[in-house]
Design an enzyme around this catalytic site. Sequence first.
Site, PDB file in Angstrom:
ATOM      1  N   GLU A 161       0.894  -1.185  -0.018  1.00 55.72           N
ATOM      2  CA  GLU A 161      -0.054  -0.011  -0.009  1.00 55.72           C
ATOM      3  C   GLU A 161       0.918   1.333  -0.037  1.00 55.72           C
ATOM      4  OE1 GLU A 161      -2.774  -0.271  -1.289  1.00 55.72           O
ATOM      5  OE2 GLU A 161      -3.368  -1.779   0.124  1.00 55.72           O
TER       6      GLU A 161
ATOM      7  N   SER B  83     -11.008   1.297  -6.994  1.00 53.41           N
ATOM      8  CA  SER B  83     -10.563   1.859  -7.973  1.00 53.41           C
ATOM      9  C   SER B  83     -11.680   1.664  -9.167  1.00 53.41           C
ATOM     10  CB  SER B  83      -9.441   0.946  -8.768  1.00 53.41           C
ATOM     11  OG  SER B  83      -8.230   1.137  -8.048  1.00 53.41           O
ATOM     12  N   SER B  84     -12.999   2.591  -9.009  1.00 56.22           N
ATOM     13  CA  SER B  84     -13.950   2.740  -9.989  1.00 56.22           C
ATOM     14  C   SER B  84     -13.426   3.687 -10.907  1.00 56.22           C
ATOM     15  CB  SER B  84     -15.081   2.870  -9.289  1.00 56.22           C
ATOM     16  OG  SER B  84     -15.018   4.128  -8.348  1.00 56.22           O
TER      17      SER B  84
ATOM     18  N   ASP C  41      -3.642   1.032  -9.992  1.00 52.12           N
ATOM     19  CA  ASP C  41      -5.006   0.870 -10.187  1.00 52.12           C
ATOM     20  C   ASP C  41      -5.110   0.462 -11.909  1.00 52.12           C
ATOM     21  OD1 ASP C  41      -4.952   1.443  -7.729  1.00 52.12           O
ATOM     22  OD2 ASP C  41      -5.740   3.605  -7.721  1.00 52.12           O
TER      23      ASP C  41
HETATM   24  C1  GLA Z   1      -4.732   4.738  -4.633  1.00 49.07           C
HETATM   25  C2  GLA Z   1      -3.847   5.018  -5.678  1.00 49.07           C
HETATM   26  C3  GLA Z   1      -2.807   4.070  -6.035  1.00 49.07           C
HETATM   27  C4  GLA Z   1      -2.227   3.641  -4.799  1.00 49.07           C
HETATM   28  C5  GLA Z   1      -3.122   3.123  -3.646  1.00 49.07           C
HETATM   29  C6  GLA Z   1      -2.413   2.944  -2.350  1.00 49.07           C
HETATM   30  O1  GLA Z   1      -5.652   3.451  -5.088  1.00 49.07           O
HETATM   31  O2  GLA Z   1      -4.389   5.245  -6.900  1.00 49.07           O
HETATM   32  O3  GLA Z   1      -1.982   4.390  -7.018  1.00 49.07           O
HETATM   33  O4  GLA Z   1      -1.250   4.527  -4.326  1.00 49.07           O
HETATM   34  O5  GLA Z   1      -3.845   4.326  -3.517  1.00 49.07           O
HETATM   35  O6  GLA Z   1      -1.762   1.672  -2.339  1.00 49.07           O
END
Ligand code: GLA
Length: 489
Positions: free
Chosen positions: A62, A161-162, A206
Site C-alpha cells: 500500500e 478503483s472505480s 490501479d
Molecule cells: C490509490 C492510488 C494508487 C495507490 C493506492 C495506495 O489507489 O491510486 O496508485 O497509491 O492508493 O496503495
Amino acid sequence: MQIDLLLSQLAREPLGIHAAEDPLRADRNEKLLRLVNAFRERFPAQDVFMVRAPGRVNLIGEHTDYNGYPVMPMAINKEIWVCASRNDKPVIDLANLDDDFPPRQFPVDSADIRPYAQGDWGNYTKAAVVGLLPLLGKQGKSPKGFSAVYAGNIPAAAGLSSSSALVVTAALTFLHANDMSLALEELAELLARAERYVGTEGGGMDQAISLLGRDNHALKIDFFPLRGQPVPMPADHEIVVCNSLIRAPKTERAMNDYNRRPVECRIAAALIAAQIKNQLNIDIRANRLADVDADNLAIDKQNYDRIVGQALTPAVLSMQEVAERLSLSTQEVTQNYLTLKSGKVFQPPDDGFKVAARYRHVLSEAARVEQAARALHQGDVAGFATLMNASHQSCRNDYEISTTELDTLVEIARAHHALGARLTGAGFGGCTVNLVHKEKVASFIDGVTQDYYSDYLRTTHPEIRFNIKDREQFIFASPAVQGAEIVVR
Ligand code: GLA
C-alpha cells in the site's frame, strides 16, 4: 458488431468474463441487455463495440507504487462496461445507466480540454483522452470521438478503483474508435500519468491491474518500467472484500490526505539524497524513495542505515526545517516538492512532515510484497496472511491511513476466522481485504454482517443508509479475474 445482432446474442447467452466460477453472470447479462438497449434508444449508430474494465483490490503493497516499489493487487468481479460507437465528428458523447452520472459531451479536437468541476464523472474520460491525444498527434491522425453508454457495479469512493476502471474503459474506447492500440504495459504507464489530470498524485497500480489482471492470479507489479508477474492465488481460500461504508472520495478531504503521503515521501527521499551527497559526495536525482534505495547504490548497509537515520532525524520536520536541511528557500521547497502534477500546491500540514514514519512504512511494506509473492508461489497461505496483518499495522501506525471503522472491521474479521485482514487501497475509509478459508466464507460473511454492519455501524453511524438484504454490494467474495478488454468488436 451490428447492434441487433448483439442484442439477440445477449438474449441467448451470457457474455462471460473469464473467471471459472462466476456467480454474477446472469445478473451481469441482464444489465448488459439494459445497457445496449439504452444505447439504441439514445444514439442512432448501428455498429457498436463493447469494452469492460474491472475494479481491483490490493492484497499487499500500500502506497508503495508512487515510491517506485512493487504492489500486489488482483482484479475483481466488479466492473465497468461500455457500449460505444465511433463518431465521425471529433466529439465525445457520454451517458450512464446510473442517473447519478448525467450525460456529458465535449470536443476532442481542442488544444486545451478543461476539466469539469471536481468530482465530475466526465473528468475520467477527459483524463484518458488528454493523455492519449499526443499519440494520435505523433501519427498525424486527427482524433475521432465516440458515443457511449456506461454501466457498472464498482462502488464509488470505496477504494476499489472505480475511477481507474473508468479511465481504462475510456482509453480502450477512444483507442478503438481511432483504430489504434498500444501494449498494455505502455498504456498502463500512460494512464497512470493521465489520471493525475483529476488532481490525485496516485501511482500506477490501479490502471495497471485493471488492464493486466489475470484469472485466478494476483499480479506483482513493479514500476519504472512497469512489469507484471502473475502470482497464483491459493485454491482453497477466498478473498472477501468488506466495505466499511465510510466513503473516501478522492475529490475532497481524502484527496488532500492522500496527496500528503507522496509529498512527505518526496521530501524524505530528498533529505536522504542530501545526506548522501554531504557524507559521500555522491549526486542522486531523487524523485522517489526507490531512487535512494541501498540496493541501487554502492553503499554498505550499515553506513547506509546510519546516513538514513541522520537524514530523517528529527522524525517530524517543519517547512522551515526541511528548507534548511535541503539548503533551499521555503518557496523552492514549495516549488520542488509541494507542487502537484495537476499544478495545485499542497499546503504544509500543521503537524509537520512525518518523514521517518512514512519511510519506515514504505520500506517495510516493499519488503512484505516480495515476501508475500514468494509465500504465494510456495503455497504458504499462513505466511501470506501474517504479512497482510503486518501490513495493516504499518498502514495504521506509520502511514496513518486507517480509520476507527477500518480497524474495527479488521478486528471483527479476524474474530470470524479471516487468516489475514487489512485495509486496502488509499485508506481513510473504503474497504478491507480478507483471506478466508473456502469452508469458512459463508460463516465469515454472516458473522461480519452481524457484528460490523448490524451492530457496530448502525450504532456508530445511524446516518449511513444500507440494506442488509443487499449485502452482496458491500461484503462479497471475489475471484481474481482477467483485465480489461474489448469484448465485442
Ligand atoms: C490509490 C492510488 C494508487 C495507490 C493506492 C495506495 O489507489 O491510486 O496508485 O497509491 O492508493 O496503495
